[in-house]
Design an enzyme around this catalytic site. Structure first.
Site, PDB file in Angstrom:
ATOM      1  N   HIS A 156      -0.116   1.090   9.699  1.00 64.24           N
ATOM      2  CA  HIS A 156      -1.410   1.520   9.183  1.00 64.24           C
ATOM      3  C   HIS A 156      -2.263   2.133  10.290  1.00 64.24           C
ATOM      4  O   HIS A 156      -3.447   2.390  10.095  1.00 64.24           O
ATOM      5  CB  HIS A 156      -2.185   0.336   8.585  1.00 64.24           C
ATOM      6  CG  HIS A 156      -1.433  -0.405   7.539  1.00 64.24           C
ATOM      7  ND1 HIS A 156      -0.678  -1.517   7.817  1.00 64.24           N
ATOM      8  CD2 HIS A 156      -1.316  -0.185   6.209  1.00 64.24           C
ATOM      9  CE1 HIS A 156      -0.126  -1.962   6.707  1.00 64.24           C
ATOM     10  NE2 HIS A 156      -0.489  -1.176   5.720  1.00 64.24           N
ATOM     11  N   GLY A 176       0.806  -1.205   0.000  1.00 69.61           N
ATOM     12  CA  GLY A 176       0.000   0.000   0.000  1.00 69.61           C
ATOM     13  C   GLY A 176       0.838   1.253   0.000  1.00 69.61           C
ATOM     14  O   GLY A 176       1.931   1.294   0.568  1.00 69.61           O
ATOM     15  N   SER A 177       0.346   2.295  -0.655  1.00 68.70           N
ATOM     16  CA  SER A 177       1.015   3.594  -0.609  1.00 68.70           C
ATOM     17  C   SER A 177       0.764   4.248   0.748  1.00 68.70           C
ATOM     18  O   SER A 177       0.008   3.751   1.576  1.00 68.70           O
ATOM     19  CB  SER A 177       0.503   4.476  -1.744  1.00 68.70           C
ATOM     20  OG  SER A 177       0.827   3.924  -3.002  1.00 68.70           O
ATOM     21  N   GLY A 178       1.440   5.360   0.980  1.00 67.04           N
ATOM     22  CA  GLY A 178       1.327   6.055   2.256  1.00 67.04           C
ATOM     23  C   GLY A 178       2.481   5.790   3.187  1.00 67.04           C
ATOM     24  O   GLY A 178       2.552   6.369   4.280  1.00 67.04           O
ATOM     25  N   HIS A 179       3.419   4.909   2.754  1.00 65.14           N
ATOM     26  CA  HIS A 179       4.590   4.577   3.580  1.00 65.14           C
ATOM     27  C   HIS A 179       5.884   5.126   2.973  1.00 65.14           C
ATOM     28  O   HIS A 179       6.964   4.691   3.334  1.00 65.14           O
ATOM     29  CB  HIS A 179       4.714   3.063   3.731  1.00 65.14           C
ATOM     30  CG  HIS A 179       3.486   2.404   4.262  1.00 65.14           C
ATOM     31  ND1 HIS A 179       2.912   2.753   5.465  1.00 65.14           N
ATOM     32  CD2 HIS A 179       2.696   1.418   3.736  1.00 65.14           C
ATOM     33  CE1 HIS A 179       1.832   2.006   5.666  1.00 65.14           C
ATOM     34  NE2 HIS A 179       1.681   1.199   4.629  1.00 65.14           N
ATOM     35  N   ASP A 236      -1.172  -8.261   1.142  1.00 64.31           N
ATOM     36  CA  ASP A 236       0.099  -8.320   0.426  1.00 64.31           C
ATOM     37  C   ASP A 236       0.533  -9.767   0.188  1.00 64.31           C
ATOM     38  O   ASP A 236       0.951 -10.139  -0.910  1.00 64.31           O
ATOM     39  CB  ASP A 236       1.192  -7.586   1.211  1.00 64.31           C
ATOM     40  CG  ASP A 236       1.016  -6.077   1.223  1.00 64.31           C
ATOM     41  OD1 ASP A 236       0.270  -5.567   0.367  1.00 64.31           O
ATOM     42  OD2 ASP A 236       1.612  -5.419   2.087  1.00 64.31           O
ATOM     43  N   LYS A 269       5.931  -7.561   2.918  1.00 69.14           N
ATOM     44  CA  LYS A 269       5.610  -7.304   4.315  1.00 69.14           C
ATOM     45  C   LYS A 269       4.447  -8.194   4.743  1.00 69.14           C
ATOM     46  O   LYS A 269       3.520  -8.437   3.971  1.00 69.14           O
ATOM     47  CB  LYS A 269       5.240  -5.826   4.526  1.00 69.14           C
ATOM     48  CG  LYS A 269       6.340  -4.868   4.134  1.00 69.14           C
ATOM     49  CD  LYS A 269       6.027  -3.427   4.529  1.00 69.14           C
ATOM     50  CE  LYS A 269       4.738  -2.896   3.963  1.00 69.14           C
ATOM     51  NZ  LYS A 269       4.684  -2.931   2.475  1.00 69.14           N
TER      52      LYS A 269
END
Length: 333
Positions: free
Chosen positions: A219, A54-57, A110, A105
């Site tokens: 998250h 996921g994006s945002g990391h 994922d 991860k």
């Protein structure tokens, strides 16, 4: 919600386009399906390494694509796994015939989507190995996982495995190095504030002004305990104790110490944390021989920090020191 965005639905696409414009010297970008690849991929005879999530990391994972690290990264929507199709496309695009290592991860989405992509790649004649990262010591199971979460230790796995691939190790050897790093790194984090996912428009959890969450996930998943805000040294002690007990680390060990910001923490505070963490380790006879301080595995604008300790040996130290040229890590070239 105050964010520098346009339409929340377009955040990832526009961010990847911006990344491409800024770093076109080291990466190329496929927009449909979406993935970021090393500019010179596939590299003849070299094991390729693919990661994503996921994006945002950010800068994870796209910021670590380039010489000495990842061959491709696949960004999903914010805090949501990419689907198998772009993972498969990235895997096939960077495969030189020497095989591909997936670094994943440990989040349920994922793991499942990378597994599906690996099966599809195998059907197309691409040999794939998978290493699942689970360095977080905070909780065994969470809202997103079966087993421990993969957090900031992922960067260390990607760097060291990337160096092994760059020096010409075969697929089994690169996977073994990645497994070794994952087995010898432990991480624990804390959140001072929540973050706001763009499409949600509100904080992912709530904390009172005088509260912090020990053992938070990247998250915003709950951690071990919610406590009153304390001085930095006390918080570091709470984070380090379970980290050091879990491996366990011992006097005489040489380690890499990573102090990772969660996105909204000033550098000055990260170095306050690093100072005390290094003091605690020294007091236990553990020598910090390598270090990394900064925002590497973030959670949007969350204020907080994670501490990772990796037990080193001569080989891992050599691979860590090996040249790397990515948007977020560069040395030796």
């Amino acid at each position: 919600m105050k964010k520098l965005i346009n339409d929340p639905k377009n955040v990832v696409d526009e961010a990847v386009a911006g990344f491409e414009a800024a770093h076109g010297d080291i990466v190329t970008v496929s927009h449909d399906p979406i993935y970021i690849a090393r500019k010179d991929a596939p590299v003849a005879g070299k094991v390729a390494i693919v990661s994503g999530g996921g994006s945002g990391h950010e800068p994870l994972h796209g910021g670590f694509v380039g010489y000495g690290m990842l061959d491709a990264a696949v960004p999903g929507p914010v805090f949501t796994s990419p689907t198998p199709d772009p993972i498969l496309a990235a895997t096939k695009a960077v495969d030189s015939g020497a095989g591909v290592l997936h670094i994943v991860k440990n989040y349920t989405g994922d793991v499942l989507n990378f597994e599906t992509a690996a099966d599809l790649a195998a059907a197309d004649g691409v040999e794939v190995r998978t290493v699942v990262i689970d360095d977080d010591v905070a909780v065994k199971d969470s809202l997103y996982t079966a087993g421990r979460r993969g957090v900031a230790g992922t960067v260390l796995v990607e760097k060291i495995a990337g160096a092994a691939a760059e020096r010409g190790d075969d697929l089994d050897a690169v996977a073994a190095v990645a497994e070794k790093v994952n087995g010898q790194v432990r991480t624990m984090g804390v959140a001072l504030t929540p973050c706001v996912v763009p499409h949600a428009g509100e904080p992912s959890f709530t904390l009172a002004d005088d509260e912090i969450e020990i053992g938070i996930g990247i998250h915003g998943e709950p951690g071990r305990e919610r406590i009153k805000l304390a001085p930095a040294d006390e918080i570091v002690d709470r984070l380090l104790k379970p980290v050091l007990e879990d491996l366990p680390f011992a006097s005489g060990d040489k380690v890499l110490l990573l102090v990772n910001g969660m996105g909204g923490t000033p550098q000055v505070e990260l170095y306050v944390v690093f100072r005390h963490a290094a003091e605690v380790l020294a007091g236990k006879g553990i020598e910090v021989t390598r270090s990394l301080v900064g925002n590497y595995v973030t959670s949007l604008e969350m204020q907080g920090v994670s501490i990772s300790v990796l037990k080193l040996d001569d080989e891992l130290t050599e691979l860590w020191d090996a040249p790397v040229q990515t948007a977020a890590l560069r040395w030796g070239r």
